[in-house]
Design a protein around this motif. Structure first.
Motif, PDB file in Angstrom:
ATOM      1  N   GLN A 254       0.830  -1.201   0.000  1.00 40.42           N
ATOM      2  CA  GLN A 254       0.000   0.000   0.000  1.00 40.42           C
ATOM      3  C   GLN A 254       0.869   1.257   0.000  1.00 40.42           C
ATOM      4  OE1 GLN A 254      -3.255  -0.027  -0.388  1.00 40.42           O
ATOM      5  NE2 GLN A 254      -3.383   2.202  -0.391  1.00 40.42           N
ATOM      6  N   ILE A 255       1.936   1.251   0.774  1.00 41.21           N
ATOM      7  CA  ILE A 255       2.841   2.398   0.814  1.00 41.21           C
ATOM      8  C   ILE A 255       3.517   2.585  -0.545  1.00 41.21           C
ATOM      9  CG2 ILE A 255       5.001   3.271   1.811  1.00 41.21           C
ATOM     10  CD1 ILE A 255       4.126   1.990   4.468  1.00 41.21           C
ATOM     11  N   ALA A 256       3.929   1.477  -1.162  1.00 39.76           N
ATOM     12  CA  ALA A 256       4.571   1.567  -2.475  1.00 39.76           C
ATOM     13  C   ALA A 256       3.623   2.135  -3.524  1.00 39.76           C
ATOM     14  CB  ALA A 256       5.079   0.190  -2.908  1.00 39.76           C
ATOM     15  N   LEU A 257       2.329   1.823  -3.411  1.00 40.22           N
ATOM     16  CA  LEU A 257       1.344   2.375  -4.335  1.00 40.22           C
ATOM     17  C   LEU A 257       1.180   3.881  -4.134  1.00 40.22           C
ATOM     18  CD1 LEU A 257      -1.494  -0.331  -4.344  1.00 40.22           C
ATOM     19  CD2 LEU A 257      -0.095   0.380  -6.289  1.00 40.22           C
ATOM     20  N   MET A 258       1.162   4.305  -2.881  1.00 42.95           N
ATOM     21  CA  MET A 258       0.940   5.707  -2.575  1.00 42.95           C
ATOM     22  C   MET A 258       2.209   6.542  -2.708  1.00 42.95           C
ATOM     23  SD  MET A 258      -1.594   5.363   0.722  1.00 42.95           S
ATOM     24  CE  MET A 258      -1.767   7.143   0.844  1.00 42.95           C
ATOM     25  N   ARG A 259       3.344   5.936  -2.408  1.00 39.59           N
ATOM     26  CA  ARG A 259       4.632   6.614  -2.512  1.00 39.59           C
ATOM     27  C   ARG A 259       5.579   5.727  -3.330  1.00 39.59           C
ATOM     28  NH1 ARG A 259       6.430  10.859   0.687  1.00 39.59           N
ATOM     29  NH2 ARG A 259       8.234  10.542  -0.673  1.00 39.59           N
ATOM     30  N   PRO A 260       5.486   5.789  -4.659  1.00 37.27           N
ATOM     31  CA  PRO A 260       6.331   4.929  -5.497  1.00 37.27           C
ATOM     32  C   PRO A 260       7.823   5.059  -5.201  1.00 37.27           C
ATOM     33  CG  PRO A 260       4.622   5.961  -6.817  1.00 37.27           C
ATOM     34  CD  PRO A 260       4.554   6.600  -5.460  1.00 37.27           C
ATOM     35  N   ASP A 261       8.247   6.236  -4.741  1.00 38.21           N
ATOM     36  CA  ASP A 261       9.667   6.423  -4.439  1.00 38.21           C
ATOM     37  C   ASP A 261      10.115   5.590  -3.243  1.00 38.21           C
ATOM     38  OD1 ASP A 261       7.883   8.371  -3.094  1.00 38.21           O
ATOM     39  OD2 ASP A 261       9.709   8.968  -2.049  1.00 38.21           O
ATOM     40  N   SER A 262       9.174   5.112  -2.424  1.00 41.71           N
ATOM     41  CA  SER A 262       9.534   4.334  -1.237  1.00 41.71           C
ATOM     42  C   SER A 262      10.139   2.986  -1.602  1.00 41.71           C
ATOM     43  CB  SER A 262       8.299   4.115  -0.346  1.00 41.71           C
ATOM     44  OG  SER A 262       7.368   3.246  -0.978  1.00 41.71           O
ATOM     45  N   ALA A 263       9.843   2.502  -2.787  1.00 40.88           N
ATOM     46  CA  ALA A 263      10.360   1.201  -3.223  1.00 40.88           C
ATOM     47  C   ALA A 263      11.089   1.341  -4.554  1.00 40.88           C
ATOM     48  CB  ALA A 263       9.217   0.195  -3.348  1.00 40.88           C
ATOM     49  N   SER A 264      11.801   2.442  -4.723  1.00 40.77           N
ATOM     50  CA  SER A 264      12.440   2.726  -6.004  1.00 40.77           C
ATOM     51  C   SER A 264      13.798   2.038  -6.131  1.00 40.77           C
ATOM     52  CB  SER A 264      12.612   4.237  -6.180  1.00 40.77           C
ATOM     53  OG  SER A 264      13.445   4.764  -5.156  1.00 40.77           O
ATOM     54  N   VAL A 265      14.118   1.661  -7.347  1.00 40.96           N
ATOM     55  CA  VAL A 265      15.415   1.071  -7.671  1.00 40.96           C
ATOM     56  C   VAL A 265      15.908   1.678  -8.978  1.00 40.96           C
ATOM     57  CG1 VAL A 265      14.980  -1.126  -6.501  1.00 40.96           C
ATOM     58  CG2 VAL A 265      14.333  -0.858  -8.900  1.00 40.96           C
ATOM     59  N   ILE A 266      17.221   1.633  -9.195  1.00 41.20           N
ATOM     60  CA  ILE A 266      17.824   2.051 -10.456  1.00 41.20           C
ATOM     61  C   ILE A 266      18.516   0.840 -11.048  1.00 41.20           C
ATOM     62  CG2 ILE A 266      19.564   3.502 -11.563  1.00 41.20           C
ATOM     63  CD1 ILE A 266      19.024   5.642  -9.499  1.00 41.20           C
ATOM     64  N   GLU A 267      18.136   0.495 -12.280  1.00 44.54           N
ATOM     65  CA  GLU A 267      18.696  -0.683 -12.936  1.00 44.54           C
ATOM     66  C   GLU A 267      18.944  -0.396 -14.410  1.00 44.54           C
ATOM     67  OE1 GLU A 267      16.090  -3.993 -12.468  1.00 44.54           O
ATOM     68  OE2 GLU A 267      16.423  -4.188 -10.310  1.00 44.54           O
ATOM     69  N   THR A 268      19.813  -1.189 -14.997  1.00 40.57           N
ATOM     70  CA  THR A 268      20.037  -1.145 -16.439  1.00 40.57           C
ATOM     71  C   THR A 268      19.181  -2.228 -17.082  1.00 40.57           C
ATOM     72  OG1 THR A 268      22.300  -0.335 -16.210  1.00 40.57           O
ATOM     73  CG2 THR A 268      21.738  -1.430 -18.266  1.00 40.57           C
ATOM     74  N   ILE A 269      18.405  -1.845 -18.090  1.00 43.97           N
ATOM     75  CA  ILE A 269      17.540  -2.808 -18.768  1.00 43.97           C
ATOM     76  C   ILE A 269      17.813  -2.787 -20.266  1.00 43.97           C
ATOM     77  CG2 ILE A 269      15.731  -2.560 -17.028  1.00 43.97           C
ATOM     78  CD1 ILE A 269      14.128  -0.932 -19.090  1.00 43.97           C
ATOM     79  N   ALA A 270      17.543  -3.908 -20.906  1.00 43.52           N
ATOM     80  CA  ALA A 270      17.667  -4.016 -22.365  1.00 43.52           C
ATOM     81  C   ALA A 270      16.345  -3.594 -22.998  1.00 43.52           C
ATOM     82  CB  ALA A 270      18.019  -5.444 -22.758  1.00 43.52           C
ATOM     83  N   LEU A 271      16.432  -2.781 -24.033  1.00 39.77           N
ATOM     84  CA  LEU A 271      15.231  -2.359 -24.746  1.00 39.77           C
ATOM     85  C   LEU A 271      14.903  -3.341 -25.859  1.00 39.77           C
ATOM     86  CD1 LEU A 271      15.860   1.500 -24.994  1.00 39.77           C
ATOM     87  CD2 LEU A 271      14.689   0.198 -23.204  1.00 39.77           C
ATOM     88  N   VAL A 272      13.621  -3.395 -26.209  1.00 41.82           N
ATOM     89  CA  VAL A 272      13.166  -4.289 -27.275  1.00 41.82           C
ATOM     90  C   VAL A 272      13.002  -3.478 -28.552  1.00 41.82           C
ATOM     91  CG1 VAL A 272      11.999  -5.818 -25.647  1.00 41.82           C
ATOM     92  CG2 VAL A 272      10.723  -3.938 -26.694  1.00 41.82           C
ATOM     93  N   PRO A 273      13.000  -4.126 -29.721  1.00 41.21           N
ATOM     94  CA  PRO A 273      12.817  -3.389 -30.971  1.00 41.21           C
ATOM     95  C   PRO A 273      11.508  -2.609 -30.983  1.00 41.21           C
ATOM     96  CG  PRO A 273      13.609  -5.606 -31.415  1.00 41.21           C
ATOM     97  CD  PRO A 273      13.261  -5.556 -29.946  1.00 41.21           C
ATOM     98  N   GLY A 274      11.552  -1.434 -31.580  1.00 33.72           N
ATOM     99  CA  GLY A 274      10.369  -0.582 -31.641  1.00 33.72           C
ATOM    100  C   GLY A 274      10.438   0.549 -30.651  1.00 33.72           C
ATOM    101  N   SER A 275       9.343   1.268 -30.501  1.00 38.53           N
ATOM    102  CA  SER A 275       9.314   2.447 -29.633  1.00 38.53           C
ATOM    103  C   SER A 275       8.750   2.163 -28.245  1.00 38.53           C
ATOM    104  CB  SER A 275       8.492   3.565 -30.292  1.00 38.53           C
ATOM    105  OG  SER A 275       7.146   3.124 -30.500  1.00 38.53           O
ATOM    106  N   ARG A 276       7.828   1.207 -28.141  1.00 37.19           N
ATOM    107  CA  ARG A 276       7.188   0.943 -26.849  1.00 37.19           C
ATOM    108  C   ARG A 276       8.034  -0.011 -25.999  1.00 37.19           C
ATOM    109  NH1 ARG A 276       1.220  -1.590 -26.349  1.00 37.19           N
ATOM    110  NH2 ARG A 276       2.392  -3.511 -26.778  1.00 37.19           N
TER     111      ARG A 276
END
Length: 218
Positions: free
Chosen positions: A37-59
């Motif tokens: 519930q806290i994560a829903l109301m305060r998204p920054d409370s459960a924030s992480v920084i990660e490197t992700i691979a993008l998929v072909p296309g824009s979305r």
């Protein structure tokens, strides 16, 4: 902070330190629900920084465990290990006006802009679109769904600063579970109000002390 820290404090407040009235399983369920519930109301409370691979296309989509995107920070090269150029946020309508074919015409192996809509919090668009050949990695910040708290020794997903609102939510759920008691119902309402109030106050304080550009300062 581990789950036991919250359980001990909650047990003292409800005079149930031996956990007879509510079992460990009950308390852990309340803690798990409170973290989510806290994560829903305060998204920054459960924030992480990660490197992700993008998929072909824009979305693009954040990892499955993510709740919502917070930021797309910078390019990380074709290996995901090399910090690159920053990525700026723009309105999707601006990209539509600038280049009506930006969704279908791929660009070089790096991202210049990203567009995000609050109505689809797990998805975002990148410009230029990612080509079908090669790999493109970016660094993102996103809010992660707190995992189920299955043991009293489990480390909580939230920072210690959220102990007070989490405790209030746990107490609210405990009293709310006693549906036949009007006294418990009243106590549940009090703790739920305190839960919302503590999160709202923290939001106001965070906004007041957050680093701002001169143009953003009030």
């Amino acid at each position: 902070m581990i789950a036991e820290d919250i359980l001990v404090r909650a047990g003292r407040m409800v005079s149930d330190t031996e956990r007879v009235r509510w079992t460990d399983a009950d308390w852990l369920e309340f803690v798990s629900d409170g973290q989510r519930q806290i994560a829903l109301m305060r998204p920054d409370s459960a924030s992480v920084i990660e490197t992700i691979a993008l998929v072909p296309g824009s979305r693009q989509t954040i990892p499955e465990i993510g709740l919502r995107l917070l930021d797309v920070i910078r390019n990380m090269g074709e290996s995901g290990q090399i910090p690159g150029t920053p990525i700026s946020s723009v309105k999707r309508g601006m990209l539509d006006s600038f280049d009506r074919y930006w969704h279908v015409v791929p660009g070089p192996m790096s991202v210049r802009h990203f567009a995000f809509d609050d109505r689809t919090p797990r998805h975002f668009f990148v410009y230029p679109a990612i080509p079908f050949e090669g790999s493109v990695y970016v660094e993102v910040a996103y809010s992660r769904t707190p995992p189920e708290c299955s043991a009293t020794t489990a480390t909580l997903a939230l920072a210690d600063i959220y102990a007070v609102p989490l405790l209030e939510f746990v107490l609210y759920r405990a009293y709310a579970s006693e549906q036949e008691s009007t006294v418990a119902e009243a106590k549940a309402a009090v703790h739920l109000e305190r839960f919302y109030a503590s999160l709202n106050i923290k939001s106001q304080v965070d906004a007041a002390v957050s680093p701002k550009l001169p143009s953003e300062a009030s």
